[in-house]
Design a protein around this motif. Structure first.
Motif, mmCIF file in Angstrom:
data_model
loop_
_atom_site.group_PDB
_atom_site.id
_atom_site.type_symbol
_atom_site.label_atom_id
_atom_site.label_comp_id
_atom_site.label_asym_id
_atom_site.label_seq_id
_atom_site.Cartn_x
_atom_site.Cartn_y
_atom_site.Cartn_z
ATOM 1 N N LYS A 200 -44.287 1.404 -44.565
ATOM 2 C CA LYS A 200 -43.030 1.771 -45.206
ATOM 3 C C LYS A 200 -42.236 0.487 -45.475
ATOM 4 C CE LYS A 200 -42.877 6.438 -44.939
ATOM 5 N NZ LYS A 200 -42.598 7.345 -46.069
ATOM 6 N N LEU A 201 -41.776 0.330 -46.697
ATOM 7 C CA LEU A 201 -40.895 -0.775 -47.063
ATOM 8 C C LEU A 201 -39.487 -0.223 -47.197
ATOM 9 C CD1 LEU A 201 -39.979 -3.519 -48.124
ATOM 10 C CD2 LEU A 201 -41.004 -2.931 -50.332
ATOM 11 N N SER A 202 -38.629 -0.503 -46.221
ATOM 12 C CA SER A 202 -37.261 0.025 -46.187
ATOM 13 C C SER A 202 -36.302 -1.012 -46.755
ATOM 14 C CB SER A 202 -36.869 0.393 -44.747
ATOM 15 O OG SER A 202 -37.755 1.367 -44.233
ATOM 16 N N VAL B 28 -40.313 -7.836 -40.133
ATOM 17 C CA VAL B 28 -41.236 -6.836 -39.601
ATOM 18 C C VAL B 28 -40.515 -6.102 -38.477
ATOM 19 C CG1 VAL B 28 -43.416 -6.467 -38.371
ATOM 20 C CG2 VAL B 28 -43.273 -8.209 -40.171
ATOM 21 N N ALA B 29 -40.462 -4.796 -38.566
ATOM 22 C CA ALA B 29 -39.787 -4.004 -37.529
ATOM 23 C C ALA B 29 -40.551 -4.097 -36.216
ATOM 24 C CB ALA B 29 -39.687 -2.550 -37.964
ATOM 25 N N SER B 30 -39.819 -4.297 -35.135
ATOM 26 C CA SER B 30 -40.479 -4.419 -33.831
ATOM 27 C C SER B 30 -41.107 -3.105 -33.380
ATOM 28 C CB SER B 30 -39.477 -4.914 -32.775
ATOM 29 O OG SER B 30 -38.367 -4.043 -32.699
ATOM 30 N N LYS B 31 -40.686 -1.970 -33.955
ATOM 31 C CA LYS B 31 -41.269 -0.679 -33.602
ATOM 32 C C LYS B 31 -42.463 -0.313 -34.481
ATOM 33 C CE LYS B 31 -39.136 3.167 -34.852
ATOM 34 N NZ LYS B 31 -38.090 4.213 -35.021
ATOM 35 N N LEU C 69 -38.442 -13.804 -43.080
ATOM 36 C CA LEU C 69 -38.647 -14.820 -44.105
ATOM 37 C C LEU C 69 -37.671 -14.531 -45.248
ATOM 38 C CD1 LEU C 69 -42.573 -14.990 -44.202
ATOM 39 C CD2 LEU C 69 -40.977 -16.291 -42.771
ATOM 40 N N PRO C 70 -37.147 -15.566 -45.893
ATOM 41 C CA PRO C 70 -36.193 -15.330 -46.988
ATOM 42 C C PRO C 70 -36.923 -14.846 -48.235
ATOM 43 C CG PRO C 70 -36.615 -17.672 -46.766
ATOM 44 C CD PRO C 70 -37.356 -17.012 -45.643
ATOM 45 N N VAL D 138 -44.948 -9.215 -45.932
ATOM 46 C CA VAL D 138 -43.751 -10.059 -45.895
ATOM 47 C C VAL D 138 -44.074 -11.471 -46.386
ATOM 48 C CG1 VAL D 138 -42.061 -11.163 -44.369
ATOM 49 C CG2 VAL D 138 -42.590 -8.730 -44.096
ATOM 50 N N ARG D 139 -45.141 -12.035 -45.887
ATOM 51 C CA ARG D 139 -45.537 -13.394 -46.284
ATOM 52 C C ARG D 139 -45.910 -13.433 -47.765
ATOM 53 N NH1 ARG D 139 -45.319 -18.697 -46.922
ATOM 54 N NH2 ARG D 139 -47.362 -19.702 -46.989
#
Length: 451
Positions: free
Chosen positions: A52-54, A334-337, A158-159, A348-349
């Motif tokens: 999921k991309l929130s 990245v969500a820790s959950k 990351l920006p 993300v990268r």
């Protein structure tokens, strides 16, 4: 009321950490797994995962429908589903929903956040530290990205897009007034341009510049500094006593009420003026604004472009040889959950390097991005590229040095908001400038101490 709001936020984020602690051991391995049904000579099949991309950014703004399929082509075992946190792209409402999702059983994998919403959520563990992933990838963060994203010594995001500020100008109005496109100018020059470009009276009056009622406009000259360029210094303390804040507020008031080259502040408030309408309807010749307006300068379905827009660097300070612009990144974490952290990091990268450029709407925080190529992509993807002056845009991007700024303090938004009522009292002649600066400094310091 503020304490109650923070209590709710902290409670929800505490619950998020509990969920993370309980579910952290269930992470799926996205590396290829052996499949007993394969023949001996076949490669093992990769496990399929769905992420999921929130985000608060709509497809119209970020072009996810172009970007995500390209990632999925390169990573066929990873599917990415867009989770738009607010249909209208409201970042405030989106962050409220994000906090509720973090405290529930909702799936969170990849999270994109606006500039000032990152630190407080990283600080309490909502995001996975990325240092080990970066080390495994074998690159140096500082060689790859333009801004530091460390919180408490760790990289939690990351920006992605990198927002810069500049001035947009109506080319036909410049030509009419016999003014060249600015390439090397100061704030005094900006004031003179505004006076020269002002024309007419009454409801049809054209103002030389439009200065909106966002806090950013109260600190425009601070934004021209190479560092300590917001209401907070880089060390997180009040920056209200910087003489440039006083000078900028005085400039705004002078333009609004003496030169009458910018809309009076009470009109902006009472008439709920919108900066897009003022500029694109020809009611203002110049507008200080962020680079999201590049693509919009080619027009939108709501407001078509009827003239050519040119670009100029944010005016430099007196005695300064360089034009500076603040850099305000969005952050992707990245969500820790997440149960698929490795796959989430891969997106993300990829997105914060090559992927963002596919969308062709915003500028990148990736140090290896080709700015000229990205300008061409953004302009050509606009509704009417002929209305965007590419030469002046490329010049502006190349000649606006990024001002240095640390990751915004977790109370940056709160500090910004306490400036508004005090600045408004001054602009509407209800408080003198020295009292205004003292009050701003006192209120920001209270926010700092309370945090």
């Amino acid at each position: 009321m503020r304490m109650k709001r923070w209590s709710v936020l902290l409670l929800s984020l505490s619950l998020a950490l509990t969920v993370t602690a309980c579910g952290g051991g269930n992470a799926k391995n996205t590396e290829p797994q052996a499949n007993g049904a394969n023949n001996a000579g076949d490669k093992p099949a990769a496990e399929q995962v769905t992420l999921k991309l929130s985000t608060w950014q709509t497809d119209a703004k970020a072009q996810w429908s172009k970007i995500i399929p390209e990632f999925e082509k390169e990573h066929p075992n990873i599917k990415v589903e867009l989770d738009l946190l607010n249909e209208k792209g409201d970042s405030v409402a989106s962050m409220q929903k994000l906090d509720l999702m973090a405290a529930s059983n909702d799936q969170l994998d990849i999270v994109e956040l606006p500039y000032t919403n990152y630190t407080q959520r990283a600080d309490i563990g909502l995001f996975e530290p990325l240092d080990d992933y970066i080390a495994k990838d074998g690159y140096k963060y500082e060689d790859e990205y333009l801004v530091d994203t460390q919180v408490n010594g760790k990289i939690y995001a990351l920006p992605s897009s990198m927002q810069r500020w500049f001035i947009i100008l109506n080319k036909s109005m410049l030509d009419e007034a016999g003014l060249p496109v600015p390439t090397d100018w100061t704030w005094k020059d900006f004031e003179q341009y505004a006076k020269t470009l002002t024309k007419g009276e009454g409801a049809e009056k054209r103002f030389g510049a439009y200065l909106h009622n966002w806090p950013d406009y109260f600190q425009l000259q601070l934004m021209s500094k190479p560092s300590d360029n917001t209401f907070l210094k880089n060390d997180g303390t009040s920056n209200a006593k910087d003489p440039l804040l006083k000078l900028n507020l005085e400039m705004m008031k002078r333009m609004m009420y003496e030169d009458k080259s910018a809309n009076p502040y009470e009109d902006i408030i009472s008439q709920k003026l919108a900066y897009r309408n003022q500029y694109f309807n020809g009611l203002a010749a110049m507008l200080p604004i962020g680079d999201w307006m590049v693509a919009e300068s080619g027009g939108t379905d709501a407001i078509p472009a009827t003239f050519e827009t040119v670009f100029a660097p944010l005016p430099k300070l007196e005695g300064e040889s360089q034009h500076y612009s603040p850099v305000q990144p969005t952050y992707m974490a990245v969500a820790s959950k997440s149960k698929n952290k490795e796959a989430a990091y891969q997106f993300v990268r990829w997105y914060t390097s090559q992927g963002l450029e596919i969308g062709g709407r915003v500028f990148s925080g990736w140090a290896k991005s080709d700015t000229d190529k990205l300008v061409d992509t953004i302009v050509n993807s606009s509704k009417d590229p002929s209305k965007i002056n590419v030469e002046s845009l490329k010049y502006t991007m190349k000649n606006s040095a990024p001002g240095s700024a640390s990751v915004p303090a977790k109370y940056a938004d709160e500090a910004k908001n306490v400036v508004i009522p005090e600045a408004e009292l001054y602009l509407m002649n209800k408080q003198d400038i020295d009292k205004t600066i003292d009050s701003i400094d006192q209120k920001i310091t209270e926010v700092v101490n309370n945090n």
